[in-house]
Design a protein around this motif. Sequence first.
Motif, PDB file in Angstrom:
ATOM      1  N   GLU A 113       0.855  -1.189   0.000  1.00 51.46           N
ATOM      2  CA  GLU A 113       0.000   0.000   0.000  1.00 51.46           C
ATOM      3  C   GLU A 113       0.888   1.235   0.000  1.00 51.46           C
ATOM      4  N   GLY A 114       0.586   2.194  -0.871  1.00 52.53           N
ATOM      5  CA  GLY A 114       1.358   3.422  -0.953  1.00 52.53           C
ATOM      6  C   GLY A 114       0.856   4.468   0.027  1.00 52.53           C
ATOM      7  N   LYS A 115       1.786   5.197   0.634  1.00 54.42           N
ATOM      8  CA  LYS A 115       1.467   6.300   1.532  1.00 54.42           C
ATOM      9  C   LYS A 115       2.409   7.459   1.212  1.00 54.42           C
ATOM     10  N   LEU A 116       1.891   8.663   1.315  1.00 53.57           N
ATOM     11  CA  LEU A 116       2.673   9.891   1.131  1.00 53.57           C
ATOM     12  C   LEU A 116       3.280  10.011  -0.274  1.00 53.57           C
ATOM     13  N   GLN A 117       2.682   9.378  -1.270  1.00 52.78           N
ATOM     14  CA  GLN A 117       3.212   9.484  -2.631  1.00 52.78           C
ATOM     15  C   GLN A 117       3.239  10.925  -3.124  1.00 52.78           C
ATOM     16  N   GLU A 118       2.253  11.712  -2.692  1.00 56.07           N
ATOM     17  CA  GLU A 118       2.180  13.108  -3.130  1.00 56.07           C
ATOM     18  C   GLU A 118       3.340  13.951  -2.607  1.00 56.07           C
ATOM     19  N   GLU A 119       4.065  13.456  -1.591  1.00 53.72           N
ATOM     20  CA  GLU A 119       5.174  14.223  -1.019  1.00 53.72           C
ATOM     21  C   GLU A 119       6.521  13.833  -1.597  1.00 53.72           C
ATOM     22  N   GLY A 120       6.534  12.847  -2.468  1.00 54.99           N
ATOM     23  CA  GLY A 120       7.769  12.490  -3.157  1.00 54.99           C
ATOM     24  C   GLY A 120       8.803  11.812  -2.288  1.00 54.99           C
ATOM     25  N   ALA A 121       9.972  12.429  -2.155  1.00 52.29           N
ATOM     26  CA  ALA A 121      11.127  11.818  -1.498  1.00 52.29           C
ATOM     27  C   ALA A 121      10.946  11.711   0.010  1.00 52.29           C
ATOM     28  N   ILE A 122      11.334  10.571   0.527  1.00 49.14           N
ATOM     29  CA  ILE A 122      11.346  10.336   1.969  1.00 49.14           C
ATOM     30  C   ILE A 122      12.793  10.488   2.432  1.00 49.14           C
ATOM     31  N   ASN A 123      13.032  11.435   3.321  1.00 50.95           N
ATOM     32  CA  ASN A 123      14.389  11.679   3.822  1.00 50.95           C
ATOM     33  C   ASN A 123      14.749  10.773   4.993  1.00 50.95           C
ATOM     34  N   LEU A 124      13.733  10.307   5.725  1.00 56.98           N
ATOM     35  CA  LEU A 124      13.984   9.500   6.913  1.00 56.98           C
ATOM     36  C   LEU A 124      12.869   8.490   7.077  1.00 56.98           C
ATOM     37  N   LEU A 125      13.226   7.257   7.398  1.00 50.44           N
ATOM     38  CA  LEU A 125      12.278   6.208   7.758  1.00 50.44           C
ATOM     39  C   LEU A 125      12.921   5.409   8.876  1.00 50.44           C
ATOM     40  N   LYS A 126      12.287   5.390  10.048  1.00 53.86           N
ATOM     41  CA  LYS A 126      12.824   4.672  11.206  1.00 53.86           C
ATOM     42  C   LYS A 126      11.680   4.058  11.990  1.00 53.86           C
ATOM     43  N   ALA A 127      11.958   2.954  12.658  1.00 55.23           N
ATOM     44  CA  ALA A 127      11.016   2.351  13.597  1.00 55.23           C
ATOM     45  C   ALA A 127      11.642   2.447  14.989  1.00 55.23           C
ATOM     46  N   THR A 128      10.816   2.769  15.998  1.00 53.07           N
ATOM     47  CA  THR A 128      11.317   2.879  17.366  1.00 53.07           C
ATOM     48  C   THR A 128      10.731   1.764  18.226  1.00 53.07           C
ATOM     49  N   SER A 129      11.292   1.595  19.412  1.00 55.84           N
ATOM     50  CA  SER A 129      10.921   0.477  20.287  1.00 55.84           C
ATOM     51  C   SER A 129       9.458   0.508  20.718  1.00 55.84           C
ATOM     52  N   ASP A 130       8.820   1.658  20.659  1.00 53.74           N
ATOM     53  CA  ASP A 130       7.404   1.743  21.023  1.00 53.74           C
ATOM     54  C   ASP A 130       6.489   1.308  19.880  1.00 53.74           C
ATOM     55  N   GLY A 131       7.082   0.874  18.773  1.00 53.45           N
ATOM     56  CA  GLY A 131       6.314   0.374  17.640  1.00 53.45           C
ATOM     57  C   GLY A 131       5.967   1.413  16.598  1.00 53.45           C
ATOM     58  N   ARG A 132       6.353   2.642  16.815  1.00 49.23           N
ATOM     59  CA  ARG A 132       6.035   3.692  15.846  1.00 49.23           C
ATOM     60  C   ARG A 132       6.993   3.664  14.663  1.00 49.23           C
ATOM     61  N   VAL A 133       6.438   3.995  13.495  1.00 52.16           N
ATOM     62  CA  VAL A 133       7.246   4.184  12.290  1.00 52.16           C
ATOM     63  C   VAL A 133       7.254   5.680  12.016  1.00 52.16           C
ATOM     64  N   TRP A 134       8.451   6.251  11.897  1.00 53.55           N
ATOM     65  CA  TRP A 134       8.650   7.693  11.745  1.00 53.55           C
ATOM     66  C   TRP A 134       9.114   8.017  10.335  1.00 53.55           C
ATOM     67  N   VAL A 135       8.657   9.165   9.815  1.00 53.30           N
ATOM     68  CA  VAL A 135       9.111   9.648   8.516  1.00 53.30           C
ATOM     69  C   VAL A 135       9.354  11.146   8.555  1.00 53.30           C
ATOM     70  N   SER A 136      10.203  11.571   7.653  1.00 56.43           N
ATOM     71  CA  SER A 136      10.354  12.975   7.317  1.00 56.43           C
ATOM     72  C   SER A 136      10.452  13.019   5.799  1.00 56.43           C
ATOM     73  N   THR A 137       9.667  13.897   5.187  1.00 56.20           N
ATOM     74  CA  THR A 137       9.665  13.968   3.733  1.00 56.20           C
ATOM     75  C   THR A 137      10.386  15.223   3.269  1.00 56.20           C
ATOM     76  N   GLN A 138      10.865  15.175   2.039  1.00 54.80           N
ATOM     77  CA  GLN A 138      11.539  16.336   1.462  1.00 54.80           C
ATOM     78  C   GLN A 138      10.579  17.515   1.374  1.00 54.80           C
ATOM     79  N   GLN A 139       9.365  17.259   0.960  1.00 54.39           N
ATOM     80  CA  GLN A 139       8.394  18.329   0.773  1.00 54.39           C
ATOM     81  C   GLN A 139       7.809  18.836   2.094  1.00 54.39           C
ATOM     82  N   GLY A 140       7.419  17.931   2.978  1.00 57.69           N
ATOM     83  CA  GLY A 140       6.731  18.315   4.209  1.00 57.69           C
ATOM     84  C   GLY A 140       7.636  18.651   5.374  1.00 57.69           C
ATOM     85  N   GLY A 141       8.866  18.136   5.352  1.00 57.39           N
ATOM     86  CA  GLY A 141       9.793  18.390   6.437  1.00 57.39           C
ATOM     87  C   GLY A 141       9.293  17.849   7.767  1.00 57.39           C
ATOM     88  N   GLY A 142       9.919  18.322   8.844  1.00 56.54           N
ATOM     89  CA  GLY A 142       9.502  17.918  10.176  1.00 56.54           C
ATOM     90  C   GLY A 142       9.611  16.427  10.407  1.00 56.54           C
TER      91      GLY A 142
END
Length: 192
Positions: free
Chosen positions: A113-142
């Motif tokens: 399943e695709g997510k955030l396709q409209e934002e293009g490049a993903i600068n960061l993808l990480k999973a943390t011990s609490d089970g969360r998946v984190w992202v930062s995109t080139q377009q959206g930042g943060g």
Amino acid sequence: KRKVDDLLKGANGTCWLIIEGDGVIEFDPKVGVDKFRHHLPRLTVTGLLVDSKGQTWCGLWGGGVMVLKDDGMTRHLADERSAVLALVEDKTGKIWAATSGNGVWVFDGNTWEGKLQEEGAINLLKATSDGRVWVSTQQGGGLRYWDGKAWVRSLDSGMPVRCLTELPNGVLMAGGVLDGIYILGDYSIKGE
């Protein structure tokens, strides 16, 4: 001589080396590097993950994802033309793939399943011990995380975050492209 772009040690002790423009090398450090297996020769591997089932996922430059299992290789996302730069597994066993131009893909074991396709490049993808998946995109930042239903913005910044590390106490430290380091969580010092 071969240039090593990245390396990873799997849970069983096997080491994986991404070789620039020439796939991955698999070896057991107990046996030595002279006895290795070369996978995906002549392909540019851009991301690497050994999942909880012992399968090795290789993100490719403009060629999707290859999964190396005991019984051979399987291609996923064959139509993905941007580079798969990072791969993570979440606490439910889903595989997440970040691309250089087409958002994030999530594999539940059957479909992608695709997510955030409209934002293009993903600068960061990480999973943390609490089970969360984190992202930062080139377009959206943060910085934002997936709560199972939607993306929740945790750090509001117009600049992309490039790195995220989790300290033993659960505090997250994130590094921005131009705006320094952020600390997320309870970072108060506890002691005597």
